[in-house]
Design a protein around this motif. Sequence first.
Motif: not given
Length: 330
Positions: A114-119, A130-136, A147-151, A166-167
Amino acid sequence: MKSFTIQEINAILKGELLGNTNQKIKGPEELQKATSNQISFIGNQKYIHLWKTSNACAAIVNENLNIEPEENRALIKVNNADLAMAKILELFNPSSPKFEVDIHSTAVIHKSAIIGKDSKIGANCYIGKDVVIGDGAVLYPNVTIFDETIIGNNTIIWSGTVIRERCEIGSYCIFHTNVSIGADGFGYRPSDDGRGLVKIPQIGNVVIGNYVEIGANSTVDRAKFSSTIIGDGCKIDNLVQIAHNCILGRSCIMAGSSGLAGSVTLGDGVIIGGSSSIKDHLTIHSGAVVGGGSGVMNDVAAGKTVVGYPATDSRDMFRQWVALRKLAKS
């Protein structure tokens, strides 16, 4: 090229303007190197004499220093020249490298990520399952996120950085080139037959708070179990080692080439000087300072300053050094 009048700069700093200059200021520089269209700063008494021979058209100075402006050369007096100069550096800071497209065609991104808005994701980046990258967020070329890292939001990750599986990374962080987050902790035990070493699995992760900055070629190892934790606002220099299961409180500072062995705990606001080493399973309590090049072998009390190898109370160590110097001269 950016340029500002001395009045425009003082409006930003809200200091006391002494004298004037008609030069347009095009950047900051050291007193000895400054040209006639540059501004410098003086934060200490010992640098006042350089003002006379400097070509700088202006200087930011601490308000407690006795110094006068000169013809067509102005001073801005402020409470803290270092912090004021930080604002000037930000004012003249060149823009970061530009992305022609938000996500480069050579980036490999798993379909579940999942790639956030304006990234923005640069060339040859790898984003795992299953990586999640926040907005910007900004990932410069050749960043790897497993895998499974959240930023979090608005985090900037420079080229060559690897973040293992998993970080959890907070918002508004900056990781400079070739940072390693979440590599295996250093765990080995002698084998039963005594003829080799058995690797101890490291199954934990790394959790990093918000507004953390980590310098080039620094490493934060995953925990053996649970998490290695870096608190909000910590600032980590280049070439720093943070081992498995360490816990850093809020706003800690670690200078270059320092290192924490496994399971070290730092309280809030701890400062670790360059090339210092901290033994495993110790606690450096809040507000403590470890002088550069020290080797810490015992817990350090809150607010205490230790220096030397082995590190001890700074006042005691300084007395020892003076005594040794006198003995050598006798």
